[in-house]
Design an enzyme around this catalytic site. Structure first.
Site, short mmCIF file in Angstrom:
data_model
loop_
_atom_site.label_atom_id
_atom_site.label_comp_id
_atom_site.label_asym_id
_atom_site.label_seq_id
_atom_site.Cartn_x
_atom_site.Cartn_y
_atom_site.Cartn_z
N ARG A 115 1.90 -24.03 29.85
CA ARG A 115 2.73 -24.64 30.90
C ARG A 115 1.95 -25.27 32.06
O ARG A 115 2.56 -25.73 33.01
CB ARG A 115 3.70 -23.61 31.48
CG ARG A 115 4.48 -22.78 30.48
CD ARG A 115 5.32 -23.60 29.55
NE ARG A 115 6.31 -22.78 28.83
CZ ARG A 115 7.00 -23.20 27.78
NH1 ARG A 115 6.82 -24.43 27.33
NH2 ARG A 115 7.87 -22.41 27.18
N ASN B 176 2.65 -29.70 25.50
CA ASN B 176 3.91 -29.99 26.20
C ASN B 176 3.86 -29.50 27.65
O ASN B 176 4.55 -28.58 28.05
CB ASN B 176 5.11 -29.40 25.45
CG ASN B 176 5.04 -27.91 25.28
OD1 ASN B 176 3.96 -27.32 25.27
ND2 ASN B 176 6.19 -27.28 25.15
N ASN C 53 13.79 -21.84 18.90
CA ASN C 53 13.88 -23.05 18.09
C ASN C 53 12.64 -23.16 17.20
O ASN C 53 11.54 -23.32 17.71
CB ASN C 53 13.96 -24.28 19.00
CG ASN C 53 14.19 -25.55 18.22
OD1 ASN C 53 14.56 -25.52 17.06
ND2 ASN C 53 13.95 -26.68 18.86
N ASP D 298 3.84 -18.68 18.76
CA ASP D 298 4.71 -19.62 19.49
C ASP D 298 5.11 -19.01 20.84
O ASP D 298 6.28 -19.08 21.26
CB ASP D 298 5.95 -19.98 18.66
CG ASP D 298 6.72 -21.17 19.24
OD1 ASP D 298 6.22 -21.81 20.19
OD2 ASP D 298 7.83 -21.44 18.75
N HIS E 134 9.33 -18.52 29.82
CA HIS E 134 10.24 -19.23 30.72
C HIS E 134 10.53 -18.36 31.93
O HIS E 134 10.42 -17.12 31.87
CB HIS E 134 11.57 -19.54 30.01
CG HIS E 134 11.46 -20.57 28.94
ND1 HIS E 134 11.22 -21.90 29.20
CD2 HIS E 134 11.55 -20.46 27.58
CE1 HIS E 134 11.18 -22.57 28.05
NE2 HIS E 134 11.37 -21.72 27.06
#
Length: 423
Positions: free
Chosen positions: A60, A90, A274, A301, A305
């Site tokens: 992040r 990302n 996901n 993965d 959050h």
């Protein structure tokens, strides 16, 4: 100054042996019996393993550090026994250019407690059809390519990307998702979706894109890696592709091996990920795929959050759960303690196999001359996963409160202790 890890059970070259490990100048000097050193670490009744390798994490930083940052993410990795990770691109901004990749690598080195390998995106901003300059990104230090979180919708884009990746000897690690079949669902299609009255995600969203990409990989010769396979049909497609000589590898994520959609207790977004949690039949196929070699390795993965981003149930919450700190212990407890998977196999899936499949020679092995990247685990004593103990900023995992075996006791990176239980 030399350090010796004594009296442990050592995982080396696919076997478990009783041995000591001697460390000097950040490297393993010897593995054998009755070794001595200036400093002694007693590993009696403990497992001594190569540092685990996780080729799928999200840190992040930059741009989203309220969720996680490189320091906390790498602390979480170390606490889980991981010493080498692959960080997805990302972040904000997406590292589309050599300068941005170089900056990412600099940050990883400055702030990381473990070895952090950096992915570059396959296409600009991960969502466009603009294929990037892979030669320049590789020269800047990118070790592989991924648009993780986004499936490449245009077949021509993927075809061109694979041709270019092949030319530059780069792996494409694909998040397989056909958006036209995904339909903005939030949970696996089936009985649980109907029970909770939530919009469904078709398994075809994953499997049809895998089928397309396998044909493209066959045509181009590109090393095509599939992230987080979750469907039985996906496993079968990979099995058939390998039998035909297609250059494909794939990974399974711990949560698909540990949970199914029938385990979702309520509209609780800590179970929202996901791809979504699948059926018991899908999970069984993943286990078979791990055992027969169709699935090449395990990757977490790790997707932290902020708490408020996981509030509001499936419809409002972000996709993803954390995994670095819970992966080994939960998998060991569910599969090794019950005799389904041998300890040697689990360790291979989480250390030497990912290193080998991605051509990484500097990690995943515990032998003389190798970097002293080592994890020590306690397999004998039961512990409880508690939120207060997590090193990650993210606490978004449904495994909190679970009783497990296989807690990390110590993690060393290049001979330096970066995590010690209780400190």
């Amino acid at each position: 100054m030399t350090t010796v890890i004594k009296n442990g059970t050592v995982y080396q070259n696919g076997r478990l042996i009783k041995a000591d490990v001697l460390i000097e100048n950040n490297k393993i000097k010897a593995v054998g019996e009755n070794l001595s050193g200036d400093q002694v670490i007693d590993a009696t009744d403990k497992l001594v393993s190569p540092g685990l390798v996780d080729l799928h994490v999200h840190y992040r930083e930059p741009g989203q550090t309220y969720k996680e940052d490189i320091h906390t993410g790498s602390m979480a990795a170390a606490r889980g026994g991981f010493t080498t990770v692959g960080a997805m691109p990302n972040v904000t901004p997406v590292p589309n250019t050599p300068d941005l990749i170089e900056n990412m690598i600099k940050l990883n080195h400055e702030k990381g407690l473990v070895h952090i390998l950096q992915y570059a995106p396959v296409t600009k901003d991960q969502t466009s059809d603009e294929v990037l300059d892979y030669a320049a990104l590789k020269k800047a230090g990118a070790f592989a390519l991924s648009n993780d979180g986004h499936g490449i919708q245009n077949a021509q884009t993927m075809y061109l990307a694979m041709k270019k990746a092949k030319e530059n000897n780069l792996i494409i690690a694909a998040h397989c998702q056909d958006d036209s079949l995904y339909q903005k669902g939030v949970i696996n299609e089936g009985a649980k979706a109907k029970e909770l009255n939530l919009p469904e995600i078709s398994g075809l969203a994953e499997t049809t894109q895998i089928a397309r990409d396998l044909l493209l990989a066959q045509e181009t010769g590109c090393h095509y890696h599939i992230c987080h396979v979750s469907k039985a049909a996906s496993v079968e497609l990979v099995r058939m592709a390998k039998s035909r000589g297609i250059n494909v590898t794939c990974e399974a994520a711990p949560h698909y091996l540990l949970l199914t959609d029938s385990d979702i207790p309520s509209d609780n977004a800590y179970y929202k990920m996901n791809p979504p949690l699948r059926s018991k039949e899908d999970q069984a196929a993943l286990v078979v795929g791990l055992l027969d070699g169709t699935i090449d390795f395990i990757a977490t993965d790790h997707a932290p959050h902020a708490k408020n981003e996981k509030d509001g149930g499936f419809m409002k919450a972000a996709f993803g759960i954390t995994g670095s700190e819970t992966a080994f212990s939960t998998l060991y407890t569910k599969y090794v303690k019950t005799g389904i998977i041998k300890l040697e196999k689990l360790l291979s899936l989480m250390s030497d196999a990912p290193a080998e499949k991605f051509g990484l020679t500097s990690c995943g092995h515990l032998e003389a001359g190798a970097e002293a990247d080592i994890a020590i685990f306690d397999l004998e004593h039961e512990t409880t996963l508690e939120e207060k103990d997590y090193a990650s900023k993210g606490v978004n995992t449904p495994f909190t409160g679970k009783k497990v075996y296989g807690e990390t006791v110590m993690t060393m990176v290049s001979g330096k202790v970066v995590y010690t239980r209780g400190e």
